[in-house]
Design an enzyme around this catalytic site. Structure first.
Site, PDB file in Angstrom:
ATOM      1  N   ILE A   1       0.822  -1.225   0.000  1.00  0.00           N
ATOM      2  CA  ILE A   1       0.000   0.000   0.000  1.00  0.00           C
ATOM      3  C   ILE A   1       0.845   1.259   0.000  1.00  0.00           C
ATOM      4  CG2 ILE A   1      -1.926  -1.139   1.140  1.00  0.00           C
ATOM      5  CD1 ILE A   1      -1.046   0.175   3.730  1.00  0.00           C
ATOM      6  N   GLY A   2       2.127   1.139   0.138  1.00  0.00           N
ATOM      7  CA  GLY A   2       2.961   2.323   0.143  1.00  0.00           C
ATOM      8  C   GLY A   2       4.385   1.965   0.488  1.00  0.00           C
ATOM      9  N   ASN A   3       5.197   2.963   0.538  1.00  0.00           N
ATOM     10  CA  ASN A   3       6.586   2.722   0.924  1.00  0.00           C
ATOM     11  C   ASN A   3       7.130   3.956   1.602  1.00  0.00           C
ATOM     12  OD1 ASN A   3       7.981   4.503  -1.169  1.00  0.00           O
ATOM     13  ND2 ASN A   3       6.654   3.209  -2.432  1.00  0.00           N
ATOM     14  N   GLY A   4       8.200   3.739   2.292  1.00  0.00           N
ATOM     15  CA  GLY A   4       8.841   4.837   3.008  1.00  0.00           C
ATOM     16  C   GLY A   4      10.347   4.665   2.937  1.00  0.00           C
TER      17      GLY A   4
ATOM     18  N   PHE B   1      12.174   3.368   4.942  1.00  0.00           N
ATOM     19  CA  PHE B   1      12.563   2.091   5.555  1.00  0.00           C
ATOM     20  C   PHE B   1      12.309   0.902   4.639  1.00  0.00           C
ATOM     21  CE2 PHE B   1       8.389   3.564   6.730  1.00  0.00           C
ATOM     22  CZ  PHE B   1       7.575   2.520   6.312  1.00  0.00           C
ATOM     23  N   GLY B   2      11.368   1.050   3.748  1.00  0.00           N
ATOM     24  CA  GLY B   2      11.018  -0.070   2.899  1.00  0.00           C
ATOM     25  C   GLY B   2       9.559  -0.041   2.526  1.00  0.00           C
TER      26      GLY B   2
ATOM     27  N   ASP C   1       5.830  12.835  12.584  1.00  0.00           N
ATOM     28  CA  ASP C   1       5.187  13.502  11.440  1.00  0.00           C
ATOM     29  C   ASP C   1       3.698  13.664  11.730  1.00  0.00           C
ATOM     30  OD1 ASP C   1       4.480  14.565   9.037  1.00  0.00           O
ATOM     31  OD2 ASP C   1       4.713  12.709   7.896  1.00  0.00           O
TER      32      ASP C   1
END
Length: 1503
Positions: free
Chosen positions: A143-146, A148-149, A265
């Site tokens: 569903i997403g990434n950041g 970190f992974g 955040d």
């Protein structure tokens, strides 16, 4: 293994060689005949043998080799490439994220050591959620990434159930630092269990791909939800939903901050919504991938949400953006932006600005804030206000808990009908926007939790109300003082600037007087005069002056005299507005004010009799305020200082302690007697302040009074009638409350030789109050004993009318107009000069308080009068002795500027709570010899003449006066030191007792007090003299360190005779109240200041903790010149009846003359007159000399704050005749009023040039003005006074004098520090109620409270900046309990009085803040009943200062009782101020369950 085969090979080779060799040798055989046969046979045989051996060896070797080759143990593995060992290798986790290695393969798990442990909490191994089995997870989609992974939506199988989860997977290439960061980011959600915080279901850290498993929120993030539902977000229900969501967001962040977690955040995109619409604050780390427009990328490839980031976190270096880590403060900024998003349909913040514009305008320039959200909702402005709080500078931002509380309150209010008190409650809830270091609040450990968690840096002031077995205990903490206008105005010691700590403990007597008199001791005025602390303390109605039962706590921050003047002018303005009550209120204010001067200079300065032109230039009022007027000064002076101080000053100090409330009864009380309105006001003040000293003083009217043929029975009758009038009108509730007292006083007066009619009238009028005081303490007997401890020398000069007025004024009848000759006025001025000035010469009342009386004065009641009386008495003796030697000295005393006179009058009024009563009595007595009117006028004329004579003498003896002051200082130190010890400690409370500005031109209470105190001098009540000076805010005056110590006799030439009874260090034997009517601009204060000087200098504070007290000794010394500042100030400029007591000893007459000279300026007198405080008969000429006569006090005096005050006041010759301005200076209870009165007169004149004290415009500690005091007039005056103050500000001496005077009572240490106005906490019936907290204390109040009191509402009212904690314990800090017991009493009686000047200044300064804060609260048993219960205190309380003043200033604590009593006084109850940033009070208001009624409403009300 290779060894044996090699050997065998060698053996084999050897065998072969042998065989070959043998065969070769045998080969060539010659074929010969028979003869050669034997040799051939030999060779063949040897060869055979060799061959056989070789064969055998060969066989062995071969067999050996064969066996070796067949041996199973021999392994040549080293020669082979065997990979069987590598079968255990596990393929990379990326290839098989959810598949574990086959069972047959040996697996090495990741060592636990490499895993970072949670910083806050390590869950038990059994419950480790981190042990989520990887095989139980099933991934559905990414569903997403950041950074970190990847973030995956998945399912977790637990038994038979399946649940959706969000899995954050750390990339396999992450380094150890990234692993640590990854795990730490999940810590808050893993550790915290909160309904509004996203939950981390578990961690998978046993293998390389670290996993964090979070709960799944069905509705996704709140930003997407709001945008999708934007069309439906309409109506009240949706608005309420948004409000609830806002509260939940704040609650989640508050829960994180509580355990010191930070959100990395915070934004609407990271708030997630569950299926039941509950908001959970969290962070999946996919914000950037889903809302790229919300982030910007830095040069180092880092992204951050610019529009949500606090400006302090972003900076640039060489065109490169740099960001810092999040902090709690930055989280609050982000919270504000998040809430704005919520209320603005999830719009992007600063949507009209580009990222660059946001960076420049919002981050760098910080001049752009988000607009008001579009959401329409109730109190939308308040909702937006909360957001704005979040965008203040970091140190001013509220805590998350504060934001949550505010939002919750708004949400609740939005759902109910609007409340009338919404604004108050809202203000109470608002966080303190002033930054402060929570460490500054560590003074009270009990508050640490609150300070650290909630208030933290923002907590500016904290008022802790603790309900104890003794009643309510008040602890006030404020931040370390900041350099502010106080500092700027203060000429005081460098040490006295910054942080002023004032400890205020209501005395039992104070409380009882305030709350309700003993059950059977109700005055005609409806006020009981209980000697005990009433179980219920009525709330003082700041706006309803007519409420006799109103009481309030007034805190005054130590600051320069200017500062105090600043506030007093504000108070003055109000007083001026109501001239009738102006005198009393002014007196009250003045009493609070203290001049910040050195101890030595303080004494002299306070003694206006010094030849120093400075002193003479200072208006009498200023002098009075600085020295005699402010019992607070005395209180803060140390024992030595008190000893140095003339007995009268001690009395004043005690008066402040005991008569704090009496001080609040301004001279206007006397006017009030004449004018019902004033009367009412005065009565209130009387009620507020116990008229300790003055109540005793009237009782203490010495034989001189009785012997004074000049006493006009009519005057006495008039006084009595006035007093009765006040009583009937419930104006003299405090002192008049006890008819017993009246009877006792009548008896005393009869014994003293007063006619029964006179006694009846005067007792009824002024004596009632005095008697009430006497009731509180044996002070009543003072009159009899007073009858002249010192004979004629201990003449209490009571201007016939002025004194009457003073008595009428009840405690406030402190004769603000009359100037108490605290100085050595008693010095024998030629009797002729006095009689010559017959008009100016008020009848001298030799009010000597017997030792018990003085002791009682030391008790809250009698103490006040004795201080002044003793001081006066001692001075009288000294003066008598000295006068004969140097009549000029008395003249010098007289020479005190009229402002001095005014000051003296005010001080007298303030100091002579009872004194004013006495003065009335004295005046009446004076009038007795003459026909009422005829004698009154005659006496006034004589008084005027005497004043003029004194003025002449002053001119001649100004230098002598200085010398005298020095002698007084030393002698007083010897005598007065003792006296001051007894006086300053015991008398300050009583000082405010009665104030009759009208005819009481000069009340030379100092002489009488000095004499009376002189005998009791040994008794040291120094602690009452000045509030505890311990650094610990809650320290009570009662503590031993607060005891006054005899100051070196070297204090100037204080007149030994000044404290005739100087030998008695403890208590003045019989206060001699010399009330002299000052003719035109004559100052009786000059003489008074000298006495004060002696006392003040002598006394110093033991405790090194409180700078206030430290400075207070100085202030006190300033006061010392008039030992009883009240007495000093009380000398009225108004002409008194000509009749002069013929019997008055020349010194007494001189004293009277000096007192008259010390009388407040014309302006002061006129103010007193106009306020009708001076309404006392005896045509009170409104100080004919508009400009205070400049008397040159002795050098010592000049150097002392009093001299400075005198000089400044004199310099304030511009001191307009304040016909409309009350000159009354109630140094004790009404210190603030006195100060105002003084300020009105003295400040108008001298303050206009010198003191800024009355300047309300100057921001208070909180930067607030006292405009809220309800003293609009006072404020106006204060403005005038402020101008004067500003001028005076220029004259540092006066400024410092005033400041020192005000701060004196608080603490010299505080004096050193910047004097910050102490918030005045006003309690009134109309105020919010802490009723539950204000419980009557049966023990404290032996007498049942009057039903009225019980019925009355108790209220503690604070304005926006006060944080109140209510704790159910003896004291917020247990250590304070015992100390409180000891110091509390004195503190109660003394701190307020001692802080009289500082207190006044605080009152004035903090008036603005406090009054605004509306801080008012009622306490029943805050303080031990006995210690505070000094009769003086109770009388003082019963004769509260008029409500007018009280509403502006909390009454000073009840007069201090003698040492014996105040150590006992309310060990637990205390109202303390600890250094804190004075910038503001914490708006946050916490109420205990005890404050149910006040609870929220009270909280709001507090605001």
């Amino acid at each position: 293994m290779p060894g044996p085969p090699a050997l065998r090979r060698r053996l084999l080779l050897l065998l072969l060689v042998l065989l070959i060799a043998g065969s070769a040798g045998a080969a060539p055989l010659p074929q010969t005949g028979a003869g050669e046969a034997p040799p051939a046979a030999e060779v063949s045989s040897s060869f055979v043998i060799l061959c056989v051996c070789s064969l055998i060896i060969l066989i062995v070797l071969i067999a050996n080799c064969v066996s070796c080759c067949k041996d199973p143990e021999i392994d040549f593995k080293e020669f082979e490439d065997n990979f069987d060992d590598e079968i255990d290798f596990t393929p990379p986790a990326e290839d098989t994220p959810s598949v574990q290695s086959p069972a047959e393969v040996f697996t090495l798990s990741v060592p636990n050591i490499s895993l970072p442990a949670p910083s806050q909490f390590q869950p038990s191994v059994e419950g480790l959620k981190s042990q989520v089995a990887r095989h139980s997870l099933n991934y559905i989609q990414e569903i997403g990434n950041g950074w970190f992974g990847k973030v995956l939506l998945g399912e977790i199988y637990t038994g038979t159930s399946v649940a959706r989860v969000i899995v954050k997977e750390l990339k396999a290439s992450a380094n150890p630092k990234e692993q640590d960061t990854f795990l730490k980011n999940g810590e808050p959600y893993y550790i915290l269990q909160h309904p509004n915080i996203l939950q981390c279901v578990g961690q998978c850290v046993e293998a390389i791909p670290y996993l964090l498993v979070f709960e799944f929120c069905d509705l996704g993030d709140l930003k997407a939800y709001l945008r999708s539902e934007q069309e439906h977000m309409r109506g009240d229900s949706q608005t309420m939903l948004l409000q609830r969501m806002a509260c939940e967001v704040a609650a989640g962040l508050a829960a994180m901050h509580k355990l010191h977690f930070l959100h990395s955040d915070l934004a609407l995109r990271n708030c997630f919504l569950t299926s039941d619409l509950n908001v959970k604050v969290g962070d999946y780390g996919i914000g950037f991938s889903r809302y790229k427009e919300d982030y910007i990328e830095t040069d180092d490839k880092k992204v951050f949400p610019l529009r949500w980031t606090a400006p302090e976190l972003v900076t640039s270096f060489q065109d490169r953006l740099l960001t810092a880590d999040q902090t709690k403060y930055s989280n609050i900024w982000s919270l504000g932006v998040t809430l704005w998003e919520l209320f603005d349909n999830a719009a992007q913040p600063y949507s009209n600005l580009s990222n660059l514009d946001v960076l420049n305008q919002v981050i760098r320039e910080r001049d752009t804030k988000l607009p008001k959200p579009q959401l329409e909702q109730p109190y939308s402005d308040r909702w937006y206000e909360v957001l704005q709080f979040c965008w203040l500078s970091p140190e001013k931002r509220p805590a998350a808990e504060d934001v949550h509380r505010l939002l919750t309150y708004l949400r609740l209010q939005s759902q109910r009908d609007s409340e009338v008190d919404f604004e108050q409650q809202w203000n109470a809830l608002k966080p303190n926007t002033n930054s402060r270091d929570s460490s500054n609040n560590a003074a009270f450990p009990i508050l640490d939790h609150f300070a650290r968690d909630r208030l933290g840096r923002e907590m500016e002031e904290v008022l802790t109300v603790t309900e104890t077995s003794q009643g309510l205990s008040f602890e006030y903490v404020w931040e370390a003082a900041k350099h502010d206008h106080f500092d700027e105005r203060s000429r005081g010691h460098l040490d006295e600037g910054l942080s002023y700590t004032s400890i205020f403990y209501p005395v039992e007597v104070f409380e009882s007087s305030l709350s309700d008199p003993g059950p059977g001791k109700q005055d005609d005025s409806g006020q009981d005069v209980p000697l005990r602390v009433p179980g219920v303390v009525p709330v003082f109605d700041a706006h309803n002056l007519s409420v006799g039962s109103d009481y309030y706590i007034q805190l005054e921050e130590k600051s320069g005299s200017n500062l105090e003047l600043d506030y007093p002018p504000a108070l003055l303005t109000t007083d001026m507005d109501n001239p009738e009550r102006t005198g009393p209120e002014l007196s009250q204010l003045t009493a609070l004010r203290s001049v910040e001067l050195e101890e030595s200079s303080t004494d002299e300065d306070f003694f206006q009799s010094s030849t120093d032109p400075k002193d003479s230039s200072l208006p009498g009022d200023l002098h009075v305020t600085s020295g005699p007027e402010s019992p607070f000064n005395n209180i803060f002076n140390d024992v030595d200082k008190s000893e140095d101080l003339p007995s009268h000053q001690k009395i004043f100090d005690l008066m402040e302690l005991n008569g704090v409330q009496a001080d609040f009864k301004p001279a206007t009380l006397s006017s009030s007697l004449d004018n019902p309105k004033e009367s009412v006001i005065t009565g209130h003040f009387e009620k507020e302040k116990p008229r300790k000293i003055f109540d005793s003083e009237p009782l203490c009217l010495s034989d001189n009074l009785m012997h004074q043929d000049n006493f006009d029975p009519l005057n006495v009758q008039e006084l009595s009638e006035n007093f009765l009038f006040l009583q009937e009108k419930n104006l003299l509730k405090g002192s008049l409350s006890s008819k017993e007292h009246i009877n006792d006083l009548q008896t005393e007066l009869k014994n003293a030789g007063f006619t029964e009619a006179m006694l009846e009238t005067s007792c009824r009028n002024s004596l009632d109050t005095e008697l009430q005081f006497a009731e509180n303490k044996p002070g009543l007997s003072l009159l009899q004993e007073n009858v002249s401890t010192k004979g004629d020398d201990t003449d209490v000069m009571l201007t016939g009318d002025t004194l009457s007025t003073s008595l009428q004024s009840s405690p406030e009848v402190q004769v603000p107009p009359t100037s108490f000759e605290t100085e050595e006025t008693p010095r024998r001025v030629p009797p002729d000069s006095l009689p010559t000035q017959g008009e100016t010469q008020p009848t001298c009342l030799d009010v000597i308080v017997p030792e018990d009386c003085l002791h009682q004065d030391i008790s809250p009641d009698a103490v006040t009068v004795p201080v002044e009386i003793l001081s006066t008495d001692a001075r009288t003796h000294s003066l008598d002795n000295r006068s004969q030697d140097s009549p000029g000295e008395s003249e010098e005393t007289l020479r005190l500027t009229e402002s001095d006179s005014v000051l003296a009058d005010d001080i007298l009024a303030s100091r002579v709570s009872v004194g004013s009563s006495l003065p009335e009595l004295g005046q009446e007595l004076h009038n007795k010899p003459f026909s009422e009117d005829h004698h009154s006028h005659r006496r006034l004329e004589k008084n005027l003449e005497a004043v003029e004579t004194l003025n002449q003498l002053n001119s001649k003896d100004a230098a002598k006066e200085a010398g005298l002051v020095s002698a007084l200082s030393s002698d007083s130190t010897s005598q007065d030191s003792l006296l001051e010890d007894s006086l300053s400690a015991p008398f300050p409370a009583s000082e405010p007792s009665l104030e009759t500005p009208d005819s009481l031109e000069s009340v030379d209470v100092h002489e009488a007090l000095l004499d009376s105190l002189g005998s009791h001098t040994p008794q040291k009540l120094v602690p009452p003299d000045k509030p505890a000076d311990s650094g610990y805010e809650t320290e009570n005056l009662e503590s031993p360190e607060w005891t006054l110590h005899p100051a070196p006799e070297g204090t100037a030439d204080s007149e030994p005779a000044t404290t005739g009874d100087g030998g008695h260090s403890g208590l003045p034997p019989n206060p001699v109240i010399v009330i002299s009517d000052a003719g035109d601009g004559h100052r009786g204060t000059e003489v008074t200041p000298e006495t004060f000087t002696a006392g003040s200098q002598g006394s110093y504070r033991d405790s090194a903790y409180f700078s206030d007290n430290d400075s207070e000794p100085e202030k006190r010394s300033e006061e010392v010149p008039g030992t009883s500042p009240s007495a000093l100030v009380l000398v009225q400029e108004q002409p008194l009846p000509e009749p002069v007591l013929p019997e008055q000893s020349p010194a007494a007459q001189d004293s009277c003359l000096e007192a008259r000279k010390s009388q407040p300026d014309e302006s002061c007198l006129s103010a007193l007159h106009n306020s009708s405080d001076l309404e006392l008969r005896a045509t009170p000429e409104p100080a004919q000399t508009g400009v205070p006569q400049q008397v040159h006090p002795t050098e010592d005096e000049a150097s002392s704050p009093w001299s400075v005050l005198n000089a400044e006041l004199s310099s304030g010759d511009d001191f307009e005749t304040q016909d409309d301005r009350p000159c009354t200076l109630a140094s004790t209870g009404t210190n603030t009023n006195e100060l105002l009165a003084y300020t009105n007169s003295a400040l108008d004149k001298s303050l206009s040039s010198h003191s800024e004290g009355p300047k309300l415009k100057e921001p208070d500690i909180e930067g607030k003005y006292l405009g809220k005091l309800g003293v609009s007039g006072m404020l106006d005056l204060s403005e005038d006074g402020m101008d004067a103050d500003e001028e005076d500000e220029n004259s540092d001496d006066s400024d410092e004098d005033l400041r020192a005077f005000n701060l004196h009572s608080l603490s010299s240490e505080s004096e050193d520090e910047t004097e910050h106005p102490v918030p005045i906490i006003l309690s009134n019936e109309d105020g919010r109620h802490l009723r539950s907290l204000l419980k009557p204390t049966a023990a404290n109040a032996p007498d049942p409270l009057p039903e009225d009191w019980k019925k009355e509402k108790k209220a503690v009212t604070f304005f926006d900046d006060v944080t109140v904690y209510l704790f159910d314990q003896e004291t917020p800090t247990k250590e304070l309990g015992p100390c409180g017991g000891e110091a509390c009493g004195p503190d109660l009686s003394g701190p307020a009085p001692a802080s009289g000047s500082p207190y006044l200044s605080r009152c004035i300064n903090s008036e603005s803040s406090t009054d605004e804060e509306g801080g008012g609260f009622e306490w029943d048993d805050d303080f031990s009943p006995d210690p505070f219960m000094s009769k003086t205190t109770s009388n003082l309380l019963s004769s509260k200062p008029s409500l007018q003043t009280s509403k502006y200033f909390s009454p000073p604590p009840p007069a201090r009782s003698t040492e014996q009593s105040w150590p006992h006084s309310a060990p637990y109850s205390r109202f303390s101020i600890s250094p804190a940033n004075i910038a503001s009070f914490s708006l946050t208001h916490l109420t205990d369950s005890d404050i149910e009624q006040g609870g929220s409403s009270e909280d709001g009300e507090k605001d």
